[in-house]
Design an enzyme around this catalytic site. Structure first.
Site, PDB file in Angstrom:
ATOM      1  N   GLU A 220      -0.409  -2.266 -14.066  1.00 15.30           N
ATOM      2  CA  GLU A 220      -1.104  -3.563 -14.183  1.00 15.30           C
ATOM      3  C   GLU A 220      -1.692  -3.785 -15.574  1.00 15.30           C
ATOM      4  O   GLU A 220      -2.919  -3.800 -15.759  1.00 15.30           O
ATOM      5  CB  GLU A 220      -2.196  -3.671 -13.115  1.00 15.30           C
ATOM      6  CG  GLU A 220      -1.639  -3.648 -11.705  1.00 15.30           C
ATOM      7  CD  GLU A 220      -2.694  -3.797 -10.617  1.00 15.30           C
ATOM      8  OE1 GLU A 220      -3.864  -3.488 -10.873  1.00 15.30           O
ATOM      9  OE2 GLU A 220      -2.340  -4.200  -9.502  1.00 15.30           O
TER      10      GLU A 220
ATOM     11  N   GLU B 211       3.755  -2.222  -5.686  1.00 16.27           N
ATOM     12  CA  GLU B 211       2.593  -2.123  -4.790  1.00 16.27           C
ATOM     13  C   GLU B 211       2.552  -3.332  -3.877  1.00 16.27           C
ATOM     14  O   GLU B 211       2.685  -4.464  -4.340  1.00 16.27           O
ATOM     15  CB  GLU B 211       1.270  -2.124  -5.567  1.00 16.27           C
ATOM     16  CG  GLU B 211       0.914  -0.825  -6.205  1.00 16.27           C
ATOM     17  CD  GLU B 211      -0.419  -0.872  -6.928  1.00 16.27           C
ATOM     18  OE1 GLU B 211      -1.350  -1.551  -6.456  1.00 16.27           O
ATOM     19  OE2 GLU B 211      -0.520  -0.227  -7.978  1.00 16.27           O
TER      20      GLU B 211
HETATM   21  C1  BG6 Z   1      -4.032  -2.441  -7.495  1.00 16.44           C
HETATM   22  C2  BG6 Z   1      -4.246  -1.116  -8.150  1.00 16.44           C
HETATM   23  O1  BG6 Z   1      -4.582  -3.383  -8.305  1.00 16.44           O
HETATM   24  O2  BG6 Z   1      -4.651  -2.684  -6.263  1.00 16.44           O
HETATM   25  C3  BG6 Z   1      -4.538   0.018  -7.180  1.00 16.44           C
HETATM   26  O3  BG6 Z   1      -3.161  -0.777  -8.970  1.00 16.44           O
HETATM   27  C4  BG6 Z   1      -5.469  -0.453  -6.078  1.00 16.44           C
HETATM   28  O4  BG6 Z   1      -5.043   1.097  -7.906  1.00 16.44           O
HETATM   29  C5  BG6 Z   1      -4.812  -1.619  -5.348  1.00 16.44           C
HETATM   30  O5  BG6 Z   1      -5.853   0.548  -5.200  1.00 16.44           O
HETATM   31  C6  BG6 Z   1      -5.606  -2.146  -4.165  1.00 16.44           C
HETATM   32  O6  BG6 Z   1      -6.926  -2.426  -4.521  1.00 16.44           O
HETATM   33  P1  BG6 Z   1      -8.160  -1.806  -3.756  1.00 16.44           P
HETATM   34  O7  BG6 Z   1      -9.350  -2.154  -4.536  1.00 16.44           O
HETATM   35  O8  BG6 Z   1      -8.167  -2.433  -2.415  1.00 16.44           O
HETATM   36  O9  BG6 Z   1      -7.922  -0.337  -3.698  1.00 16.44           O
END
Ligand code: BG6
Length: 487
Positions: A193, A387
């Site tokens: 990101e 992701e």
């Molecule tokens: C992404 C990141 O932005 O979102 C991860 O790359 C992160 O590291 C994921 O865990 C989800 O966000 P969160 O705050 O719910 O863990």
């Protein structure tokens, strides 16, 4: 019939800082993420609204973190102890049928201070065995080189990514990784990101915002350094690996106009450019787009380029594009729109057509199809969903979690990918986030869970740390085994 390609890469993703723990073992240096503080007395609003990504590291908190030697108030220091548990976790990944596993390499395990004369052999050996274990289980490796954490010394001594010196140190780190793991790692991502710099100053570029006189200048100059570091990594991959397997990764903010009022539509285009296209454009097309000029003028930002920077960017574009996708957003010029907690950028306008997760993130599978189509239309490069997943409060009962809501979410997103493939998109893989429960990145809690594997550990680090299969485990297993057909 499934329309996913035969060799589609069904996978799971985590990041070292959120999973590994063992913050002071194996010769590892302290990392910037090890310094993020969590108070278990905080209530829901403080944790999930105020302590989101947007909250910055403060000078005093950083000093306290450096002085603290245990993990009590620093959840990233303990993670889920993946560092020791990975052999068992990989057995579960194999049972699940994962084709690929995405994790990040911890810079401070390889260079504890970031600028050490030579790498830490013990850290390298850890990745030797982790990667070998994955391969012995027929699981490909998708390695992120920097997922938000850098050695703290690089902040203390150089001030983080605002200092051009980090490019050289990053390049040295990348060279060590490429030399050692070029035959075992299948796909590389230099930065997780890369657009995080604008909404999470500590995570993205490791700067203490309150110390910056001209924060916008710092942010864009740091991003420039990361672009150059990325291009240098691409150049090194051509020289040392030669497999066209290096990609870009951006947090996808797919934005819809709040209404069909032309002003809202224009605002949507502008927001989309500033939050996403800018990053992909530089890394995929190889140059700064002209639409950034008005923003730089407005913010009084002057990117300091060195001789050769433009050429380097132009000659070293990435081989594929990847992104995280959790939610869509709205752009409007009307300030009366309802607000929600949004995704990692904090408060955003709510979409009345969409339901929200336990944490206020809009649930929008169609947004994934739209994102895939827009990116493929624009760049015509292979795409990878690096992701995607649902953070939820899970109820652990009788050694499992009946997470029908997660199955529903995943099913719809798999359908969205299938539709995008039908639309003509070249999609190569999907690494579900986080395949096993880990410490969440924004709020630093364990109770915001994404996994198909439950980890018995709470926000304070209490629990057996044992792993259990949720209902979504069997669902994903079937999805993978049928190549996306039986969902
Ligand atoms: C992404 C990141 O932005 O979102 C991860 O790359 C992160 O590291 C994921 O865990 C989800 O966000 P969160 O705050 O719910 O863990």
């Amino acid at each position: 019939m499934s329309n996913f390609p035969k060799d589609f890469l069904w996978g799971g993703a985590i990041a070292c800082s959120q999973a590994d723990g063992a913050f002071n073992e194996g010769g590892k240096g302290l990392s910037t993420q090890d310094c993020r503080y969590f108070d278990s007395n905080w209530d829901f609003n403080t944790i999930y609204k105020k302590n989101a990504y947007v909250s910055d590291m403060k000078t005093d908190d950083f000093k306290k973190a450096l002085a603290c030697k245990d993990d009590k108030d620093y959840p990233f220091r303990r993670g889920i102890d993946f560092y020791h548990e990975y052999p068992n976790d990989i057995k579960l990944f194999k049972e699940l049928g994962l084709k690929i596993f995405r994790t990040s390499i911890c810079w401070s395990r390889i260079f504890p201070n970031g600028d050490d004369d030579s790498p830490n052999e013990e850290g390298l050996r850890y990745y030797d065995t982790l990667f070998q274990t994955l391969k012995e289980n027929n699981i490909k490796i998708f390695a992120t080189i920097m997922h938000y954490d850098i050695p703290v010394n690089l902040v203390i001594k150089y001030g983080g990514w605002k200092n051009r010196k980090l490019i050289e140190l990053f390049e040295r780190y990348v060279e060590v990784l490429f030399t050692r793991y070029k035959d075992i790692v299948d796909y590389w991502l230099p930065f997780n990101e890369i657009n995080a710099a604008r909404f999470a100053h500590w995570d993205g570029i490791s700067v203490i915002a309150e110390e910056e006189e001209h924060l916008d200048q710092t942010v864009f100059q740091s991003i420039h350094h990361q672009f150059i570091a990325n291009a240098k990594a691409v150049a090194l991959s051509k020289k040392l690996i030669g497999k066209n397997n290096i990609g870009a990764m951006v947090a996808a903010f797919t934005i819809y106009p709040g209404t069909c009022k032309p002003e809202d539509v224009m605002q949507t285009l502008t927001d989309q450019r500033y939050s996403n296209y800018f990053y992909f454009d530089v890394m995929a097309r190889g140059y700064y787009p002209s639409y950034m000029r008005p923003l730089f003028e407005k913010l009084n930002v002057h990117i300091q380029m060195e001789k050769g920077d433009e050429e380097l960017l132009r000659n070293n574009t990435v081989d594929f594009l990847s992104f995280s996708y959790y939610a869509s957003q709205i752009a409007t010029v009307d300030e009366d729109f309802e607000i929600t907690t949004g995704n990692m950028t904090g408060a955003v306008y709510a979409n009345p057509y969409l339901k929200k997760s336990d944490f206020g993130w809009s649930l929008d599978n169609m947004g994934l199809r739209i994102t895939l189509n827009k990116l493929y239309d624009r760049y015509q490069l292979p795409l990878f969903v690096a992701e995607n997943g649902l953070g939820a409060f899970d109820k652990f009962e009788n050694e499992t979690v009946r997470d029908t809501y997660r199955i529903e979410y995943l099913k719809k997103h798999v359908e969205a990918m299938s539709d995008a493939i039908n639309d003509g998109v070249h999609l190569i893989g999907y690494t579900m986030w986080g395949i096993i429960d880990i410490v969440s990145c924004g709020p630093l809690t364990m109770d915001k869970r994404y996994g198909v594997i439950y980890v018995d550990r709470d926000n304070e680090g209490k629990g057996t740390n044992k792993r259990y299969k949720k209902d979504s485990f069997a669902w994903y297993q079937k999805c993978i085994a049928s190549n996306g057909k039986e969902i």
